[in-house]
Design a protein around this motif. Structure first.
Motif, PDB file in Angstrom:
ATOM      1  N   GLY A  59       4.915  12.356   0.210  1.00  0.00           N
ATOM      2  CA  GLY A  59       3.743  12.378   1.088  1.00  0.00           C
ATOM      3  C   GLY A  59       3.043  11.049   1.231  1.00  0.00           C
ATOM      4  O   GLY A  59       2.232  10.865   2.119  1.00  0.00           O
ATOM      5  N   ASN A  60       3.318  10.099   0.358  1.00  0.00           N
ATOM      6  CA  ASN A  60       2.707   8.778   0.436  1.00  0.00           C
ATOM      7  C   ASN A  60       3.541   7.939   1.404  1.00  0.00           C
ATOM      8  O   ASN A  60       4.331   7.096   0.998  1.00  0.00           O
TER       9      ASN A  60
ATOM     10  N   GLN B  46       4.037   6.247   5.603  1.00  0.00           N
ATOM     11  CA  GLN B  46       3.390   5.701   6.782  1.00  0.00           C
ATOM     12  C   GLN B  46       4.458   5.412   7.838  1.00  0.00           C
ATOM     13  O   GLN B  46       5.531   4.913   7.516  1.00  0.00           O
TER      14      GLN B  46
ATOM     15  N   THR C 234       9.355  10.619  -0.365  1.00  0.00           N
ATOM     16  CA  THR C 234       8.291   9.762  -0.892  1.00  0.00           C
ATOM     17  C   THR C 234       7.122  10.554  -1.469  1.00  0.00           C
ATOM     18  O   THR C 234       6.184   9.965  -1.974  1.00  0.00           O
TER      19      THR C 234
ATOM     20  N   GLU D 278       0.799  -1.218   0.000  1.00  0.00           N
ATOM     21  CA  GLU D 278       0.000   0.000   0.000  1.00  0.00           C
ATOM     22  C   GLU D 278       0.837   1.275   0.000  1.00  0.00           C
ATOM     23  O   GLU D 278       0.627   2.154  -0.796  1.00  0.00           O
ATOM     24  N   LYS D 279       1.782   1.387   0.910  1.00  0.00           N
ATOM     25  CA  LYS D 279       2.511   2.629   1.061  1.00  0.00           C
ATOM     26  C   LYS D 279       3.960   2.354   1.407  1.00  0.00           C
ATOM     27  O   LYS D 279       4.329   1.268   1.820  1.00  0.00           O
ATOM     28  N   THR D 280       4.759   3.402   1.277  1.00  0.00           N
ATOM     29  CA  THR D 280       6.112   3.352   1.780  1.00  0.00           C
ATOM     30  C   THR D 280       6.038   3.571   3.280  1.00  0.00           C
ATOM     31  O   THR D 280       5.295   4.423   3.742  1.00  0.00           O
ATOM     32  N   TYR D 281       6.777   2.814   4.030  1.00  0.00           N
ATOM     33  CA  TYR D 281       6.694   2.956   5.476  1.00  0.00           C
ATOM     34  C   TYR D 281       8.082   2.955   6.099  1.00  0.00           C
ATOM     35  O   TYR D 281       9.054   2.495   5.512  1.00  0.00           O
TER      36      TYR D 281
ATOM     37  N   LYS E 213       9.357  11.956   4.313  1.00  0.00           N
ATOM     38  CA  LYS E 213       8.082  12.350   3.724  1.00  0.00           C
ATOM     39  C   LYS E 213       8.304  13.101   2.408  1.00  0.00           C
ATOM     40  O   LYS E 213       7.597  12.873   1.425  1.00  0.00           O
TER      41      LYS E 213
ATOM     42  N   ASN F 236      -0.399   9.369   9.221  1.00  0.00           N
ATOM     43  CA  ASN F 236      -0.701   7.967   8.970  1.00  0.00           C
ATOM     44  C   ASN F 236       0.264   7.134   9.809  1.00  0.00           C
ATOM     45  O   ASN F 236       1.377   6.832   9.402  1.00  0.00           O
TER      46      ASN F 236
END
Length: 136
Positions: free
Chosen positions: A98-99, A101, A96, A59-62, A93, A129
């Motif tokens: 803004g995408n 987590q 990436t 889903e996202k970069t974390y 942030k 997030n």
């Protein structure tokens, strides 16, 4: 009419590029698995939850932040200071777009007064997030 010249060598494919690609894929997966294991290297006694939602990895970069009961912070497997957290989160942030987590793996004995500055640093970096790792 010309007579065809008989071939003395067999036709074949050049396997060198394919072997190169296979070796590169092997190296990529070895390095990727090393990084994913590094996140979990810090031994944390996770709390149990009665409810929760499983997350999909794609889903996202974390970024994984582990918090020991003593208040020691680890970013991946590297120990870090709380004072640097806002700067690191802001840079990640921006990188990436803004995408992003933040995953917090906090020990079950960790007090909220230890987690509150981490949540404050995330808010200052514009990251809202945030997920806490638990045992189902």
């Amino acid at each position: 009419m010309k007579t065809p010249i008989p071939r003395t060598t067999a036709l074949g494919f050049n396997m060198t590029p394919m072997i190169d690609v296979v070796f590169l894929l092997i190296i990529f997966f070895l390095v990727a698995s090393h990084f994913s294991r590094q996140e979990q290297m810090v031994e944390v006694d996770l709390p149990q939850a009665e409810s929760g939602v499983s997350i999909r990895e794609e889903e996202k970069t974390y970024l994984t932040l582990s918090v020991l009961s003593t208040g020691t912070l680890f970013l991946g497997s590297r120990e870090m200071e709380l004072e640097n957290l806002t700067t690191i989160l802001t840079a990640e942030k921006e990188r990436t777009g803004g995408n992003f987590q933040l995953r917090i793996r906090a020990d079950r004995q960790t007090l909220y007064r230890t987690l509150q500055p981490i949540l404050q640093a995330a808010a200052e970096a514009g990251i809202f997030n945030i997920q806490f790792a638990v045992i189902p």
